[in-house]
Motif scaffolding. Sequence first.
Motif, short mmCIF file in Angstrom:
data_model
loop_
_atom_site.label_atom_id
_atom_site.label_comp_id
_atom_site.label_asym_id
_atom_site.label_seq_id
_atom_site.Cartn_x
_atom_site.Cartn_y
_atom_site.Cartn_z
N ILE A 28 0.88 -1.18 0.00
CA ILE A 28 0.00 0.00 0.00
C ILE A 28 0.92 1.22 0.00
N ASN A 29 0.97 1.93 -1.12
CA ASN A 29 1.86 3.09 -1.27
C ASN A 29 1.03 4.37 -1.21
N PHE A 30 1.52 5.35 -0.48
CA PHE A 30 0.86 6.66 -0.43
C PHE A 30 1.94 7.74 -0.40
N THR A 31 1.67 8.83 -1.12
CA THR A 31 2.61 9.94 -1.27
C THR A 31 2.10 11.14 -0.50
N LEU A 32 2.99 11.76 0.27
CA LEU A 32 2.65 12.90 1.12
C LEU A 32 3.54 14.08 0.76
N ARG A 33 2.93 15.24 0.63
CA ARG A 33 3.67 16.47 0.40
C ARG A 33 3.49 17.39 1.59
N ARG A 34 4.61 17.94 2.08
CA ARG A 34 4.59 18.72 3.30
C ARG A 34 4.09 20.14 3.04
N HIS A 35 3.27 20.62 3.99
CA HIS A 35 2.84 22.01 3.93
C HIS A 35 3.98 22.92 4.37
N ILE A 36 4.28 23.96 3.58
CA ILE A 36 5.42 24.83 3.86
C ILE A 36 5.05 26.01 4.74
N PHE A 37 3.75 26.34 4.85
CA PHE A 37 3.36 27.57 5.53
C PHE A 37 3.76 27.55 7.00
N PHE A 38 3.65 26.40 7.65
CA PHE A 38 4.04 26.33 9.06
C PHE A 38 5.51 26.67 9.25
N PHE A 39 6.36 26.17 8.39
CA PHE A 39 7.79 26.42 8.53
C PHE A 39 8.17 27.83 8.08
N LEU A 40 7.37 28.41 7.22
CA LEU A 40 7.61 29.81 6.88
C LEU A 40 7.41 30.71 8.09
N LEU A 41 6.37 30.42 8.88
CA LEU A 41 6.09 31.24 10.05
C LEU A 41 7.04 30.95 11.20
N GLN A 42 7.45 29.71 11.35
CA GLN A 42 8.24 29.33 12.51
C GLN A 42 9.74 29.38 12.28
N THR A 43 10.19 29.33 11.04
CA THR A 43 11.63 29.22 10.79
C THR A 43 12.13 30.30 9.83
N TYR A 44 11.55 30.37 8.65
CA TYR A 44 12.11 31.24 7.61
C TYR A 44 11.91 32.72 7.92
N PHE A 45 10.72 33.13 8.29
CA PHE A 45 10.48 34.54 8.59
C PHE A 45 11.30 35.02 9.79
N PRO A 46 11.36 34.30 10.92
CA PRO A 46 12.22 34.77 12.02
C PRO A 46 13.69 34.86 11.63
#
Length: 561
Positions: free
Chosen positions: A337-355
């Motif tokens: 059973i294969n399933f593909t997941l793509r990560r949401h970037i918005f959380f890391f933009l607020l917590q990591t990239y913007f700071p």
Amino acid sequence: MREDGPQQEKGEVLAVFTTTGAHAHAHLRGLSARCQSLHCHARRRVLRPLRENHALAASRGWNAPTKRAFQRTHLWIRAVKMPFMTKPLFFLLCLVVTGECRRHGHRVRRWTGTVESQNHGTSLTKKPPDVTKSRKTKTEHLLKVDDHDFTMRPAFGGPAIPVGVDVQVESLDSISEVDMDFTMTLYLRHYWKDERLSFRSSTNKSMTFDGRLVKKIWVPDVFFVHSKRSFIHDTTTDNIMLRVFPDGHVLYSLRVTVTAACNMDFSRFPLDTQTCTLELESYAYTDEDLMLYWKSGDESLSIDDRISLSQFLIQKFHTTSRLAFYSSTGWYNRLYINFTLRRHIFFFLLQTYFPATLMVMLSWVSFWIDRRAVPARVSLGITTVLTMSTIITGVNASMPRVSYIKAVDIYLWVSFVFVFLSVLEYAAVNYLSTVHDRRERKMRERARSQSLPCTCGISQTRTMTMLDGTYSEADTNSLAGYTEDPVVPEEEQEELHEVPEKPEHMVVHLSVSSESTTTKKKKTIRALNIIQNTHAIDKYSRMIFPGSYIFFNLIYWSVYC
């Protein structure tokens, strides 16, 4: 003895009337035998009533045993001396007991499924009822569980038994980057045929059982490969369903929660896409004994449309199958059973990239602060450096300790380098300013030791205009020691007053002797170049640092997005 005999027989007649059902026949037969031992005078009295009772029994349609018992009982009643009203009462009670016996016999015949018809002397047989609805039939007897050895697979010794599988995903509970695993709750269903479980049914309906029957029959031994933890739900009872069809087809369904490993690649984290796999396989039976396959291909896997994750977007679910080889046991059928997941970037933009971006921009503020404001520029630089270190530590704490560089590491460490370079820039400016001040003090001391008066306005004076409006009062006061009490000749005072003053310029008149003018001029120009370079470092940094960081962001987002 003659008197004792009738009294004893009377008591037995009462016992017959108080007894119902099948026991009445036995009492009547015993009573008739005792009547035969009566004396001869009693027998002569009952000959005529016997003929009358025989005609009455024939008219009522009684069977032979009941007819004979009634006749013998009636003979004894006529023989015994009783009051006039007692004989009719006993006769009525005998009729009631006989009717109860006939009804009891009819109920016994109806319960066994056969009915005897008295019409036209023929017997009819009803259609046999469905054995699955019989109250007396046990499940073990119906499925013949005790008649077969269910420790062996169906068709043992023959070809491999095909076992179809389909899965319905109920929920995708969690994805852990630290442990590199996922948790899933699903309905796992197996389909196969076992002729040992076939049964007769006129309605062709299946029978459904719970998990208690599973322990008594053969079921496929499917397990999850690379699973860390798994369990079958047991609220309120074990979530297991077994459905058996009359032709022997079996449906075996259970509700399972499994935590399995997922090999993740974090080289593009948090702009990554992960593919996880849940693997199913028979534990004991090779492909020669059990053929595991998806029952309906890709349609064998169904998911709930309401499934969602906080950090991932589910892009695709699909199924595959292939053989797996073990060197010690052989080849096995394995389902994926294969399933593909793509990560949401918005959380890391607020917590990591913007700071991180804000900390880099905050470090540029020091380029507009005066270079002599040492506490302000040093505290600002140290604060931004420590903040960047905290951000990097927080991101790595929620990630596995991988040996390669992640995308977020590149961005954070480049931002950290920019913040650190801003601190180094101020260190360079402060050092050059210190060197300049040291040289100025040496020049003043040398001028005093050589007793070279510094006058303004004489003919040998060299007038030099320094930088326009870029020096503070400290710079002006540092050169004030050359002419504390300037001596100006009277003939040149008028010319000095005629020259208009320019507030944006700082004019310094150095009066030196003719023989040392060239040497002093070279040293002064060199010192002034140092002053000009310290100001140019901050001026150029205001453009170089933001431009370089913007260029880095353009390259970074174009590569990883």
